[in-house]
Design a protein around this motif. Sequence first.
Motif, PDB file in Angstrom:
ATOM      1  N   HIS A 130       0.827  -1.206   0.000  1.00 14.60           N
ATOM      2  CA  HIS A 130       0.000   0.000   0.000  1.00 14.60           C
ATOM      3  C   HIS A 130       0.866   1.262   0.000  1.00 14.60           C
ATOM      4  CE1 HIS A 130      -3.008   2.804   2.111  1.00 14.60           C
ATOM      5  NE2 HIS A 130      -3.383   2.680   0.862  1.00 14.60           N
ATOM      6  N   SER A 144       3.205   1.807  -3.094  1.00 13.32           N
ATOM      7  CA  SER A 144       2.460   2.009  -4.351  1.00 13.32           C
ATOM      8  C   SER A 144       1.948   3.442  -4.499  1.00 13.32           C
ATOM      9  CB  SER A 144       1.279   1.041  -4.426  1.00 13.32           C
ATOM     10  OG  SER A 144       1.721  -0.293  -4.476  1.00 13.32           O
ATOM     11  N   ARG A 154      10.830  -3.124  -5.777  1.00 19.33           N
ATOM     12  CA  ARG A 154       9.729  -3.113  -6.754  1.00 19.33           C
ATOM     13  C   ARG A 154       9.305  -1.707  -7.129  1.00 19.33           C
ATOM     14  NH1 ARG A 154       4.760  -7.437  -6.662  1.00 19.33           N
ATOM     15  NH2 ARG A 154       3.711  -5.719  -7.704  1.00 19.33           N
ATOM     16  N   PHE A 214       1.878 -18.412  -0.096  1.00 21.57           N
ATOM     17  CA  PHE A 214       1.110 -18.243  -1.335  1.00 21.57           C
ATOM     18  C   PHE A 214       0.881 -19.526  -2.133  1.00 21.57           C
ATOM     19  CE2 PHE A 214       3.653 -14.386  -0.531  1.00 21.57           C
ATOM     20  CZ  PHE A 214       2.635 -13.469  -0.339  1.00 21.57           C
ATOM     21  N   ASP A 255       4.812 -15.271  -7.087  1.00 24.45           N
ATOM     22  CA  ASP A 255       4.045 -14.269  -7.839  1.00 24.45           C
ATOM     23  C   ASP A 255       3.996 -14.602  -9.330  1.00 24.45           C
ATOM     24  OD1 ASP A 255       3.800 -12.973  -5.431  1.00 24.45           O
ATOM     25  OD2 ASP A 255       5.002 -11.220  -5.993  1.00 24.45           O
ATOM     26  N   TYR A 313      -4.347 -14.019   1.241  1.00 26.75           N
ATOM     27  CA  TYR A 313      -3.579 -12.827   0.889  1.00 26.75           C
ATOM     28  C   TYR A 313      -2.693 -13.099  -0.305  1.00 26.75           C
ATOM     29  CZ  TYR A 313      -0.006  -9.292   0.701  1.00 26.75           C
ATOM     30  OH  TYR A 313       0.833  -8.305   0.237  1.00 26.75           O
ATOM     31  N   CYS A 332      -2.877  -8.666  -4.470  1.00 22.69           N
ATOM     32  CA  CYS A 332      -2.356  -7.311  -4.729  1.00 22.69           C
ATOM     33  C   CYS A 332      -0.943  -7.360  -5.298  1.00 22.69           C
ATOM     34  CB  CYS A 332      -2.387  -6.461  -3.458  1.00 22.69           C
ATOM     35  SG  CYS A 332      -1.175  -6.925  -2.192  1.00 22.69           S
ATOM     36  N   ARG A 333      -0.222  -8.459  -5.046  1.00 20.88           N
ATOM     37  CA  ARG A 333       1.148  -8.571  -5.531  1.00 20.88           C
ATOM     38  C   ARG A 333       1.232  -8.766  -7.044  1.00 20.88           C
ATOM     39  NH1 ARG A 333       5.634 -11.060  -3.174  1.00 20.88           N
ATOM     40  NH2 ARG A 333       6.051 -10.263  -1.089  1.00 20.88           N
ATOM     41  N   ILE A 334       0.149  -9.215  -7.647  1.00 21.03           N
ATOM     42  CA  ILE A 334       0.205  -9.507  -9.090  1.00 21.03           C
ATOM     43  C   ILE A 334      -0.789  -8.693  -9.902  1.00 21.03           C
ATOM     44  CG2 ILE A 334       0.983 -11.881  -8.631  1.00 21.03           C
ATOM     45  CD1 ILE A 334      -1.864 -12.822  -9.459  1.00 21.03           C
ATOM     46  N   THR A 336     -10.819  -4.118   4.602  1.00 19.89           N
ATOM     47  CA  THR A 336      -9.359  -4.080   4.659  1.00 19.89           C
ATOM     48  C   THR A 336      -8.765  -3.982   3.262  1.00 19.89           C
ATOM     49  OG1 THR A 336      -9.298  -5.403   6.687  1.00 19.89           O
ATOM     50  CG2 THR A 336      -7.291  -5.377   5.354  1.00 19.89           C
ATOM     51  N   SER A 391      -9.186  -0.529   1.765  1.00 21.81           N
ATOM     52  CA  SER A 391      -8.272   0.411   2.409  1.00 21.81           C
ATOM     53  C   SER A 391      -6.866   0.289   1.829  1.00 21.81           C
ATOM     54  CB  SER A 391      -8.234   0.155   3.919  1.00 21.81           C
ATOM     55  OG  SER A 391      -7.119   0.769   4.522  1.00 21.81           O
ATOM     56  N   GLN A 392      -6.448  -0.949   1.617  1.00 18.66           N
ATOM     57  CA  GLN A 392      -5.069  -1.194   1.213  1.00 18.66           C
ATOM     58  C   GLN A 392      -4.821  -1.008  -0.282  1.00 18.66           C
ATOM     59  OE1 GLN A 392      -2.503  -2.417   4.041  1.00 18.66           O
ATOM     60  NE2 GLN A 392      -3.948  -0.739   4.303  1.00 18.66           N
ATOM     61  N   LEU A 393      -5.851  -0.708  -1.055  1.00 22.62           N
ATOM     62  CA  LEU A 393      -5.600  -0.404  -2.470  1.00 22.62           C
ATOM     63  C   LEU A 393      -5.868   1.058  -2.796  1.00 22.62           C
ATOM     64  CD1 LEU A 393      -8.509  -0.244  -4.173  1.00 22.62           C
ATOM     65  CD2 LEU A 393      -8.363  -2.718  -3.992  1.00 22.62           C
ATOM     66  N   LEU A 394      -6.338   1.817  -1.832  1.00 14.33           N
ATOM     67  CA  LEU A 394      -6.572   3.244  -2.074  1.00 14.33           C
ATOM     68  C   LEU A 394      -5.257   3.952  -2.389  1.00 14.33           C
ATOM     69  CD1 LEU A 394      -9.071   4.007   0.829  1.00 14.33           C
ATOM     70  CD2 LEU A 394      -9.601   3.757  -1.605  1.00 14.33           C
ATOM     71  N   THR A 422      -3.324   3.425  -4.807  1.00 16.93           N
ATOM     72  CA  THR A 422      -2.404   2.599  -5.599  1.00 16.93           C
ATOM     73  C   THR A 422      -2.869   2.590  -7.061  1.00 16.93           C
ATOM     74  OG1 THR A 422      -3.565   0.473  -5.513  1.00 16.93           O
ATOM     75  CG2 THR A 422      -2.272   1.090  -3.558  1.00 16.93           C
ATOM     76  N   PRO A 423      -2.034   2.069  -7.948  1.00 13.21           N
ATOM     77  CA  PRO A 423      -2.428   2.033  -9.371  1.00 13.21           C
ATOM     78  C   PRO A 423      -3.632   1.132  -9.655  1.00 13.21           C
ATOM     79  CG  PRO A 423      -0.048   1.842  -9.133  1.00 13.21           C
ATOM     80  CD  PRO A 423      -0.630   1.709  -7.761  1.00 13.21           C
ATOM     81  N   ILE A 424      -4.095   0.340  -8.710  1.00  9.87           N
ATOM     82  CA  ILE A 424      -5.253  -0.523  -8.978  1.00  9.87           C
ATOM     83  C   ILE A 424      -6.544   0.014  -8.368  1.00  9.87           C
ATOM     84  CG2 ILE A 424      -3.850  -2.616  -9.263  1.00  9.87           C
ATOM     85  CD1 ILE A 424      -4.722  -3.492  -6.446  1.00  9.87           C
TER      86      ILE A 424
END
Lengths: 273, 273
Positions: A206, A209, A248, B48, B52, B78, B81-83, B169, B172-175, B177-179
């Motif tokens: 997060h 990025s 990254r 995982f 990735d 989880y 988001c890594r890919i 969650t 929140s964790q992608l706000l 970011t590019p996604i």
Amino acid sequence: MKIGVVAVSSRFSVETAKAVEAWMAEHYPSGEPKLVFHPSVHAKHGHFAGDDATRARAFVEFANDPRLDAIWFARGGYGSCRIAEAVIPQLNDHARAKRYLGYSDAGSLLAALYKAGFEHVAHGPMASDARRGAETGRRAVEWLTKGAATGHEPSLADDPRPAAAFNLTILSQLLGTPIEPDLSGHVLMLEEVSEAAYRIDRYMFHITSQASIRRVAGIRMGRASDVTPNDPDFGMTAEEIARYWCARSGIPYLGAADIGHDAENKIVPFGAR
Amino acid sequence: MKIGVVAVSSRFSVETAKAVEAWMAEHYPSGEPKLVFHPSVHAKHGHFAGDDATRARAFVEFANDPRLDAIWFARGGYGSCRIAEAVIPQLNDHARAKRYLGYSDAGSLLAALYKAGFEHVAHGPMASDARRGAETGRRAVEWLTKGAATGHEPSLADDPRPAAAFNLTILSQLLGTPIEPDLSGHVLMLEEVSEAAYRIDRYMFHITSQASIRRVAGIRMGRASDVTPNDPDFGMTAEEIARYWCARSGIPYLGAADIGHDAENKIVPFGAR
């Protein structure tokens, strides 16, 4: 000199306050500096040290009080993000001249103060941390009263760039909000406690990025203590995770930072020194 | 019709895959539609379902494969988001025509797909959820194969506005970011599992403080299940927390959403219907 202690986050117990006072009496027997606890420091409202209005009022009163020289955050937990934006416009020139010290949840308020141009804001031990060890409390008090650099995070001595330090979770949760400060060109130090490795990884995704965070001078990873179990093992330490996401995202990884939820937690003044 | 199952997050066990296959054999005895597990679905790399590169390659292969009609995410945990950012430019027109269904951690990938203009992306039960109940799996399969609205979250029937749904969650964790997709004008539904109330509060602070999220049409709170203990009691339920932050931020609170980490979890197609 007088240091005001305010509780802006979770409940602050009478027992902890007494332990901090006993620590002060032992290490500063002259009674100088003097700790002054805000009258509402033991207020209770569910999770919090009083409701939002109570905590905000206590902080503003003490910050604005010309009889106090510095503000020491009582403890962390959770809650300062709820009042951080609202208190800033209420602060006067006395507030602007003071030193502010804390970390963990208090990071939300430190961020808001730093964003508002306050020049004496630092990550470092909270009042409740005085119990962690003689040197822990001493480096906090010496910074609060004199701005002493003796307790600074050691890498600061050789790096003239501005710095900032945050708990990883707290920084993640203020990104994109009105209290996010501009950390362009800063050495950003991070620490964490009681989070699983996969969550540290997600926080680093997060943070690294963000366009805003990609403008930092670099990241230093402090200690991630009490990492909660991950089944199966995550396979990377917190420092390896930080290195991975820095690589990254093109953010320089600068090495370890001597900060964390422990007695060794050093002081990181925000901005230029 | 063939539904491809891919694991983009945590490890996916052989036992779970067998249980999903048994569920399909019981409820779709004709063998139609057919589930096709990607060969690497049981790969392991620490936390995982493969590293990735393995998870990204599996997703791209199945998404681009013209012999498959839809993609069903195997499980959460989880890792997506890594890919998510890296797979988007590798997707072809076959990928763009497919339906994609999942939620929880898969929300990172759903967000990236939706941001990239994919028109058949939905929050809803994952393959591993088929075991939760006959109707859970059935509503997923009927949407994956026919786009059936019978399993839609019920408020969608009376609200013509575009929608989206996320685990709190994960959103929140992608706000920032590019996604992060543009959710302006959308009804945003949220759900959570296994988080403490104070963390739900902090996520709601984070989310509702974003300029981007303040452009949504409104928020609906789904179920927050298995809320972990808060000592002392936090004093507000997840819905009360959502109402509080909506009121503070000027986002309309629209009521409950019939989504969550449970058998009743309904389907929320992203965007216009």
